[in-house]
Design an enzyme around this catalytic site. Structure first.
Site, mmCIF file in Angstrom:
data_model
loop_
_atom_site.group_PDB
_atom_site.id
_atom_site.type_symbol
_atom_site.label_atom_id
_atom_site.label_comp_id
_atom_site.label_asym_id
_atom_site.label_seq_id
_atom_site.Cartn_x
_atom_site.Cartn_y
_atom_site.Cartn_z
ATOM 1 N N LYS A 1 75.214 -19.419 -48.141
ATOM 2 C CA LYS A 1 74.521 -20.700 -48.014
ATOM 3 C C LYS A 1 73.793 -21.010 -49.326
ATOM 4 O O LYS A 1 73.625 -20.136 -50.173
ATOM 5 C CB LYS A 1 73.472 -20.632 -46.878
ATOM 6 N N SER B 1 81.610 -23.837 -43.892
ATOM 7 C CA SER B 1 80.231 -24.311 -44.034
ATOM 8 C C SER B 1 79.864 -24.608 -45.490
ATOM 9 O O SER B 1 78.839 -25.214 -45.748
ATOM 10 C CB SER B 1 79.264 -23.278 -43.452
#
Lengths: 211, 211
Positions: A168, A132
């Site tokens: 993230k 990700s």
DNA sequence: TGGCATACTGTTCAAATGAACAGTTATTGA
DNA sequence: TCAATAACTGTTCATTTGAACAGTATGCCA
């Protein structure tokens, strides 16, 4: 000011310095003059003392007069304040940064200068899983280093979502914080209830897979 | 088998162990019993000896009887074989891997286990400049770790071209080796004369820029 | 209640270790 | 050719340091 002015040293002095360093590395403390003597087969302990004196004079060693094992490699002396042992938490670092109870999987040792952090920085490490964050050049298997502090918008953070931590990018839009993966295949994450930021990424370590 | 069975230790023993570790870290060698005595204000040296004995019995310390500064933290003992001090060469590492004459800019300390290499591996480090390897997720400013050995096709290598070293992917086509950047804006490099491979990349360390 | 571990005090001794002194031989540079 | 430095030998001494012995007090466990 090079850390080791080996160019000024004689070949023999480099040998002795090498032995002192290796001994320090391997045994955790410097050798005694008699250990140096024995290693090189000197008939006299003074030969070792002479070399240590020369090495200290040339700055390759730091000397603590009168103390046992008082000759320290200058390199080790320079390092001594800066080596970090960073606990690596596994894949389920629930409630990590506050609860120091969690047992780390193991420790990663990196010197503070190379990570660009203070010698007193309290870091922890997480293993990255998934793709990700490949857009930020963070790969599956990478070890990321983080420090517990409030993130600025744009920072990459480890955040706790549903009891699992994810890496993230932390962003704020219209006063509302959210998390964005650096991979178009992943959607933005809007915090349902609250956003628990475990730490802000300060660096990473990667093992390059053999080709 | 935890590296430090601190759960079995008493509070006081943890204090003493902490002092021994901190001293080891800061001074490069373990403290003497009298230094422990002075630190804790014991009226008797035996108090320190007793603690060391207990810590050694519980496995938190390794003891070398009769030797000066013979009490080593077990953790340091575990680390001692694995900490690598990797010389970081600057931007002009001409003729690097064989000629050990070149002075490193400084050293990067990383433990061997975290890099996935042997404790006896001889590595060196280079600072990456430019964006020619971003496709392999290697960024400008990254520190890459390399080991001098022959590359297999597909490996990322530091190669010497025109007296300057560059990081590229090593490939072979029809028996001819060549170098390829991991960025479409850069052309393949076909060796004009000979290809000097300085080392094969085994890992990298990155400082994450503050957001 | 006794036995054991912890956490100390106070003293003494011996081994480990650093350091000094007086030399020798060879090399290098002024 | 003198002076300085490196690289040693051989010996002695003082300090640092580990280690042992003999205690005291406290808490815990069975």
């Amino acid at each position: 000011m090079p850390p080791t002015p080996s160019s000024e040293l004689t070949a023999r002095q480099r040998e002795v310095l090498g032995f002192v360093r290796d001994h320090q590395r391997y045994h955790g403390h410097p050798p005694t003059t008699r250990e140096i003597q024995a290693h090189f087969g000197f008939a006299s302990q003074t030969a070792a003392v002479d070399h240590l004196r020369a090495l200290a004079r040339k700055g390759a060693l730091h000397h603590h007069a009168g103390k046992a094992r008082g000759h320290l490699p200058a390199l080790a002396a320079a390092l001594r304040t800066s080596l970090l042992e960073i606990p690596l938490y596994g894949t389920i670092p629930a409630g990590l940064p506050t609860a120091a109870e969690q047992e780390p999987d193991r420790y990663v040792s990196v010197d503070a200068a190379s990570l660009g952090v203070s010698a007193r920085a309290r870091l922890f490490a997480l293993r990255v899983r998934g793709d990700s964050m490949t857009g930020a050049h963070i790969l599956d298997g990478d070890t990321v280093f983080l420090t517990p502090r409030d993130p600025r918008p744009g920072a990459i953070v480890a955040a706790l979502i549903d009891g699992e931590s994810t890496l993230k990018r932390f962003l704020v839009q219209r006063g509302r914080p959210f998390l964005r993966a650096e991979n178009p295949r992943y959607p933005d994450l809007l915090p349902a209830t609250e956003l628990i930021i475990q730490g802000v990424m300060v660096g990473l370590l990667r093992q390059q897979p053999a080709a």
